[in-house]
Design an enzyme around this catalytic site. Structure first.
Site, PDB file in Angstrom:
ATOM      1  N   HIS A  90       0.818  -1.216   0.000  1.00  9.34           N
ATOM      2  CA  HIS A  90       0.000   0.000   0.000  1.00  9.34           C
ATOM      3  C   HIS A  90       0.844   1.255   0.000  1.00  9.34           C
ATOM      4  CE1 HIS A  90      -3.058  -2.970   0.391  1.00  9.34           C
ATOM      5  NE2 HIS A  90      -3.767  -2.086  -0.265  1.00  9.34           N
TER       6      HIS A  90
ATOM      7  N   GLU B  98      -9.582 -11.523  -8.486  1.00  6.93           N
ATOM      8  CA  GLU B  98      -8.302 -11.486  -7.786  1.00  6.93           C
ATOM      9  C   GLU B  98      -7.824 -12.885  -7.434  1.00  6.93           C
ATOM     10  OE1 GLU B  98      -8.173  -7.605  -5.149  1.00  6.93           O
ATOM     11  OE2 GLU B  98      -9.834  -8.868  -4.568  1.00  6.93           O
TER      12      GLU B  98
ATOM     13  N   ASP C  51      -3.521  -8.805  -6.675  1.00 10.54           N
ATOM     14  CA  ASP C  51      -3.783 -10.055  -5.965  1.00 10.54           C
ATOM     15  C   ASP C  51      -3.853 -11.244  -6.916  1.00 10.54           C
ATOM     16  OD1 ASP C  51      -3.865  -9.594  -3.156  1.00 10.54           O
ATOM     17  OD2 ASP C  51      -5.591  -8.295  -3.514  1.00 10.54           O
TER      18      ASP C  51
ATOM     19  N   CYS D 149      -8.205  -3.005 -12.763  1.00  8.60           N
ATOM     20  CA  CYS D 149      -7.871  -1.948 -11.805  1.00  8.60           C
ATOM     21  C   CYS D 149      -6.580  -2.234 -11.064  1.00  8.60           C
ATOM     22  CB  CYS D 149      -9.009  -1.735 -10.811  1.00  8.60           C
ATOM     23  SG  CYS D 149      -9.290  -3.173  -9.770  1.00  8.60           S
TER      24      CYS D 149
END
Ligand code: PEP
Ligand code: MG
Length: 855
Positions: free
Chosen positions: A478, A714, A738, A785
């Site tokens: 992140h 994912e 992911d 995305c």
């Protein structure tokens, strides 16, 4: 409860009293943390044993620290290995900073639950302030919560009651206070059997044992000698494998001390000599050094956010905090130092005690505890205080000189410990310098750190940092995602040796080439400045065209949307030409808080975003935490494999109220162009069906209009079953971060795997292809995305696979749009067909390299 100078503690729980030595956890039984008493509880509410202030409540709520009258610090640790439960089964009744009275409820626990998950419920009441307090009376038999006395704590009487005296400079490096030499004893030569010599852990064992004797003890090697009670001095001896030492002691117990220490050295000082790696084994590296460079000025890593920046290196290091050089009164400064050391000691003891099964972590913090008490460093600091320096300045100088001595060692294991000295030194300095973690960096600097958290990335960008470099971290962490969205170049997996770079050195961060160049020559600087100027001009051109649609040369419109986390991102996205938001990561609103946001908080936040977007569509993803995104206030089960456990949508099943309140907040949001709900981490149709049922229930209850429901692709199972999913979802959003992690079985935050965690791996491309085909057959909408959509090199192959919607980081939008305009969709399809046939990600990247790219 507090009579003159003693303090009586009430039993915090009912149950049989157990001697601390019998607790089946060496950390407690060996009193590493401090002396105490254990209770085998028959009650489930932990009561305050005396009037006190709650100084710490562990995030997992299984341990609480109290500060009581007379400087007595107490920790109560519920159960053994309960830290791993991450708060599951515990309910806190107080918070940090609360003042509590004897008998008041501190926390509650579910004994049945704990017994299923943890090896024991034995609860330890430990006196942490062992340097100043001692248990003078202990209860036996059975304790009654809030009624019976458990122990009485009194002040520890000093061995010598003479007035404390400031040390003299000549004492620096000697144990404090050295007993008068009566009889001197010198051992025969003893050979160091440890394959890596006297490195930190064996040195700590030796120093700890030496400290248990009153004698003045030193270790001699080749005419030099070191205080045996100082782990830093012992490490500085540089005793390698086979080194010939002598133990020298004087004063009371000298002979016994020499005998014991010789025996200990011979036995390997606690190291398993049979299992130890051979002398040729490489020193354990702290993190990845992904590729080697021939140029010692060039440090290679993995690019986590693209870009180029030139500036002075600035290290985030608590030891760099601004401190006053000159101190107040000597006694005041000495007391300040002692207080800071005491707080640091308590903090480290808690870290040891709460490490649970993380043995390595407990060992590291135990070693830090030994370093903190190092007489060599403390004496140096005290001498400087006596000379008029402030406690903070004196401590920092003392730590730095030990650090420099260790860093000079040729033995890499010893040199690596220099960083531990810095670490523990910085921890104590935080207490001396006001406890503020956040260190300001000068605008335009290149920040180098061991690791960076997402909030640090945001703070550093706000302070104007030109670029970021860290030793740890992955490209889809992140912190990396934020750096990309903020447009700050970021290099991860840099060699740890970079941390030794002097602050202020000029460097070039070429994140596009995944490298940092230190001390560039004037000619190199000129070349990089030229490139930087050209980039800035190109960026200005791309931004000027950002609001135009992105259409390929042969007329295919590719929608470019934004991945955002806040209203500020939404406004920036609109400015940079977003056609909407393809992914609102709602979890970022749940981080950095004490409690979950309320439904009203969430509605307000989503509404602000919808308003900023005007008539652009908005996809709101439900909470995606767990795995690499834990929440302190949401107890999640202990996981052996958190990335494969309760994360994403699975949390909705565990905490249905959180999912329902989020869905209600989304339903209440008014978005002119409509908004859709996106579910993270879906692996099976049952999960989708259950979420749809809950959404429908909330929608009907609220009387809201229908909203579209989609799933993140994912987990490979969803791509493989895309046909079946397409029959039940309104849309797909492919989360390649992911999807790559789970397809390649590579942790997305792992620094050593960062270079291989590549969404252009043909296996991942095949799953994207399968999803796009299935969506097309069912006429379902599909977008990407994951971070690959923001990679201008990857855009051609994604368009070639038939993707017509890319949701990218805000900062990347102008460049991605301009890239799309250069492409020919027909040629992209050929390229994608070839890519699907490739064997490796490297081969796909080679296909996309300049010259091979379709135009
Ligand atoms: C992904 O996994 O690709 C994704 C977009 O979700 P996140 O990065 O938030 O896990
Ligand atoms: Mg994801």
């Amino acid at each position: 409860m507090h009579s003159s100078d003693t303090l009586t503690l009430l039993a915090p729980l009912s149950g049989p009293i157990v001697p601390i030595e019998s607790v089946p956890d060496a950390v407690f039984a060996d009193k590493v943390v401090g002396d105490g008493i254990s209770i085998d509880p028959t009650t489930q509410t932990l009561l305050a044993p005396c009037d006190a202030t709650v100084t710490q409540l562990h995030a997992a709520r299984h341990a609480i620290t109290l500060s009581a009258a007379g400087g007595v610090e107490i920790m109560i640790h519920v159960g053994i290995d309960t830290v791993g439960l991450k708060g599951e089964g515990f309910t806190a009744r107080v918070k940090q900073g609360d003042k509590v009275s004897a008998g008041q409820a501190l926390l509650e626990f579910d004994a049945d639950h704990l017994l299923h998950k943890a090896p024991s419920l034995l609860t330890q009441v430990i006196v942490l302030s062992g340097e100043t307090s001692v248990i003078v009376e202990r209860a036996r038999g059975t304790a009654r919560a809030g009624v019976s006395h458990l122990m009485t704590v009194g002040p520890r009487r000093k061995a010598r009651e003479d007035a404390p005296r400031a040390p003299s400079a000549s004492e620096a490096g000697a144990s404090r206070p050295p007993p008068r030499a009566t009889v001197g004893v010198t051992s025969a030569v003893v050979v160091v059997p440890n394959p890596h010599g006297l490195h930190a852990r064996p040195a700590a064992v030796l120093a700890n044992e030496a400290k248990s004797f009153a004698a003045d003890i030193s270790v001699e090697l080749a005419g030099r000698n070191a205080n045996a009670k100082s782990v830093v001095a012992l490490m500085n001896l540089g005793a390698g494998p086979g080194a010939e030492l002598r133990i020298v002691a004087s004063g009371s117990e000298a002979a016994r001390a020499v005998g014991r220490l010789v025996e200990l050295v011979r036995s390997g000082l606690g190291e398993d000599l049979s299992a130890a790696p051979g002398p040729d084994a490489p020193a354990p590296a702290k993190a990845a050094a992904p590729r080697a460079s021939d140029d010692p000025r060039r440090f290679l890593g993995v690019s986590a956010a693209p870009g180029l920046a030139i500036g002075p290196v600035c290290k985030i290091d608590p030891l760099a905090a601004a401190v006053e050089e000159h101190g107040d009164d000597t006694e005041v400064e000495l007391a300040r130092l002692q207080k800071a050391l005491m707080h640091t000691r308590i903090e480290l003891k808690q870290l040891v005690a709460t490490s649970g099964k993380r043995v390595e972590q407990a060992q590291i913090f135990s070693a830090h505890l030994t370093m903190l008490d190092d007489p060599e460093i403390i004496t140096r600091a005290e001498v400087a205080i006596v000379e008029g320096k402030s406690a903070a300045f004196a401590w920092r100088e003392a730590v730095m000189s030990s650090y420099r001595e260790l860093a000079r060692q040729s033995n890499p294991l010893l040199a690596a410990r220099a960083n531990d000295v810095r670490d523990v030194g910085g921890r104590a300095l935080r207490h001396l310098a006001g406890g503020d973690d956040a260190q300001a960096v000068p605008a335009g600097s290149l920040v180098v750190a061991e690791t960076l958290t997402p909030s640090e990335v945001v703070r550093l960008e706000g302070q104007g940092a030109a670029g970021l470099v860290s030793v740890l971290g992955g490209t889809t962490s992140h912190a990396a995602i934020l750096a990309r969205s903020l447009g700050v170049p970021y290099l991860v997996g840099a060699p740890a040796s970079l941390l030794a770079t002097p602050a202020g050195a000029t460097a070039v961060l070429d994140a596009d080439a995944a490298a940092l160049l230190l001390h560039p020559t004037e000619a190199e600087l000129d070349a990089y400045r030229g490139r930087l100027g050209a980039r800035q001009a190109l960026r200005a051109k791309q931004e000027a065209a950002a609001s135009e649609r992105a259409v390929t040369r042969d007329g295919v419109h590719v929608a470019v949307l934004a991945n955002i986390a806040s209203a500020a991102d939404a406004r920036k996205a609109v400015r940079l030409g977003a056609e909407g938001v393809g992914l609102l990561r709602t979890e970022l609103m749940f981080f950095d808080r004490e409690t979950a946001p309320t439904e009203a908080d969430q509605t307000a936040a989503y509404q602000e975003i919808a308003d900023a977007l005007g008539d652009r569509p908005l996809v709101i993803r439900t909470l995606d935490v767990g795995g690499d995104k834990p929440l302190s206030y949401m107890p999640l089960p202990a996981e052996d494999n958190p990335l494969l456990g309760i994360r994403g949508l699975r949390i909705g099943a565990l905490h249905p109220t959180i999912l329902r309140s989020q869905l209600r907040a989304i339903l209440k949001t008014r978005a002119p162009a409509g908004h859709r709900v996106l579910l993270p981490m879906v692996a099976s149709l049952e999960e989708l069906r259950e979420a749809r049922r809950v959404l429908e229930e909330e929608r009907q209850r609220a009387g809201s209009p229908k909203v579209e429901l989609g799933v993140m692709v994912e987990v490979p199972s969803v791509a493989i079953q895309a046909d079946q999913f397409a029959a039940e979802v309104d849309f797909f959003s492919i989360g390649t971060n992911d999807l790559t992690q789970y397809t390649l079985a590579m942790d997305r935050t792992h620094p050593r795997l960062a270079g291989r965690h590549d969404a252009l791996h043909p296996a991942v491309l095949r799953l994207i292809d399968a999803t796009v085909q299935a969506a097309r057959r069912r006429e379902r909408h599909v977008g990407i995305c994951g971070a690959v959509a923001s990679d201008p090199d990857a855009v051609a192959v994604l368009i070639g696979l038939g993707v017509t919607e890319l949701s990218v980081s805000v900062q990347a939008m102008p460049e991605v749009k301009s890239k799309i305009r250069e492409l020919d969709a027909g040629k992209c399809r050929e390229l994608a067909r070839a890519a699907l046939e490739m064997g490796t990600a490297g081969e796909v990247r080679a296909l996309l390299s300049p010259g091979a790219r379709p135009g």
